[in-house]
Design an enzyme around this catalytic site. Structure first.
Site, PDB file in Angstrom:
ATOM      1  N   LYS A   1     -72.062  24.587   8.605  1.00  0.00           N
ATOM      2  CA  LYS A   1     -71.230  23.517   7.919  1.00  0.00           C
ATOM      3  C   LYS A   1     -72.116  22.741   7.824  1.00  0.00           C
ATOM      4  CE  LYS A   1     -66.427  20.610   8.723  1.00  0.00           C
ATOM      5  NZ  LYS A   1     -67.647  19.108   9.404  1.00  0.00           N
TER       6      LYS A   1
ATOM      7  N   TYR B   1     -70.862  24.471  13.418  1.00  0.00           N
ATOM      8  CA  TYR B   1     -70.510  22.589  13.271  1.00  0.00           C
ATOM      9  C   TYR B   1     -71.351  21.863  13.312  1.00  0.00           C
ATOM     10  CZ  TYR B   1     -66.595  19.229  12.629  1.00  0.00           C
ATOM     11  OH  TYR B   1     -66.050  17.587  12.821  1.00  0.00           O
TER      12      TYR B   1
END
Length: 298
Positions: A160, A132
């Site tokens: 991501k 992330y």
């Protein structure tokens, strides 16, 4: 593989200083019937950093229990590696399909610190892990070299990324470059909702979406156009949402999304964890106007 398509990030609503479990369950059940490809609880939209271990364990359990056949991913980020591993253990026990890991900071982290965190989690995890990258909240900036090193670890399934260049050719070149440094089985997911259509058009496998966790229909329409190869239609649909993207830029996506959910009656007012306060009345009128103009509905 479920790290593709549209992953919806629901709020973790609060009420009277505690988690509004009924509100959260209602949000998850709505998403489970709307056609999203996965549900990611306890992302930044889910206020994971403000929850205790027990609260996070409970949210993971509720998400899995109410998502039906839709895969559930949960965030496990925390300041200390030992706490991350505790949340990983809880996620595995809850039966989630994957975990999302942000390198949360107070002291600045070096690349070696960040790599070591992912190395420790990859070694301990029985679940696929999403890297992330959200520098706006974590204050960690990933280099491509760090992407490549972490992606080579076992269990790393997706990255991501925080948006793509605005220019379509530059966006395609960026994703093409990432493909050359990442393993074939690691997907690339765009985040920052204003970049969703551009990222999908540039070749991203997934869209990790804030607005989809509350109002999934417009995000799904963009995704379907992109999947059909109609980049022009996906772009046009995103451009029609520019008033919403402008609100995100002005007030922050979390506060705006919470205000939308409150306006639509999906959660009670003041659903954010203190000290985060919701929008004032003037900003709420801006949100209500955009919701009406765009036809956003529960």
């Amino acid at each position: 593989m479920f790290f593709t398509g549209l992953s919806a990030f629901p709020l973790t609503p609060f009420h009277d200083a505690g988690i509004d479990e009924d509100g959260f369950v209602a949000l998850v059940r709505r998403l489970a019937t709307r056609g999203v490809d996965s549900i990611t609880a306890l992302g930044s939209t889910g206020s994971y950093a403000y929850l205790t271990r027990e609260e996070r364990r409970r949210i993971a359990e509720l998400a899995v229990r109410n998502a039906g056949e839709v895969p559930v991913v949960v965030g496990i980020g925390a300041l200390r590696t030992s706490h991350v591993l505790e949340r990983l253990e809880d996620a595995q026990t809850a039966g989630v399909a994957g975990v999302l890991l942000a390198p949360v900071t107070y002291q600045a982290l070096t690349d070696e610190d960040v790599f070591g965190l992912f190395e420790d989690v990859a070694a301990a995890s029985s679940l696929p892990v999403v890297l992330y990258d959200n520098p706006g909240t974590t204050h960690v900036t990933f280099t491509d070299e760090l992407y490549a090193a972490i992606a080579a670890l076992p269990r790393i399934a997706s990255i991501k990324i925080p948006g793509v260049p605005v220019d379509p050719e530059a966006a395609r070149a960026r994703i093409a470059h990432l493909r050359t440094i990442l393993p074939d089985d690691v997907t690339i997911g765009v985040s920052g909702d204003a970049f969703g259509a551009a990222g999908l058009g540039a070749g991203c496998d997934a869209w990790y979406s804030v607005i989809a966790g509350t109002v999934p229909e417009p995000a799904l329409a963009i995704l379907r156009a992109a999947r059909a190869g109609d980049t022009a239609d996906a772009t046009l649909r995103s451009e029609r949402l520019q008033p919403l993207w402008d609100l995100f830029a002005r007030y922050g996506s979390l506060r705006v999304t919470a205000a939308i959910a409150e306006h639509l009656g999906l959660v009670t007012r003041s659903c954010l964890p203190l000290p985060i306060r919701g929008l004032d009345d003037a900003a709420r009128r801006d949100v209500a106007s955009v919701v009406g103009t765009l036809g956003l509905a529960a």
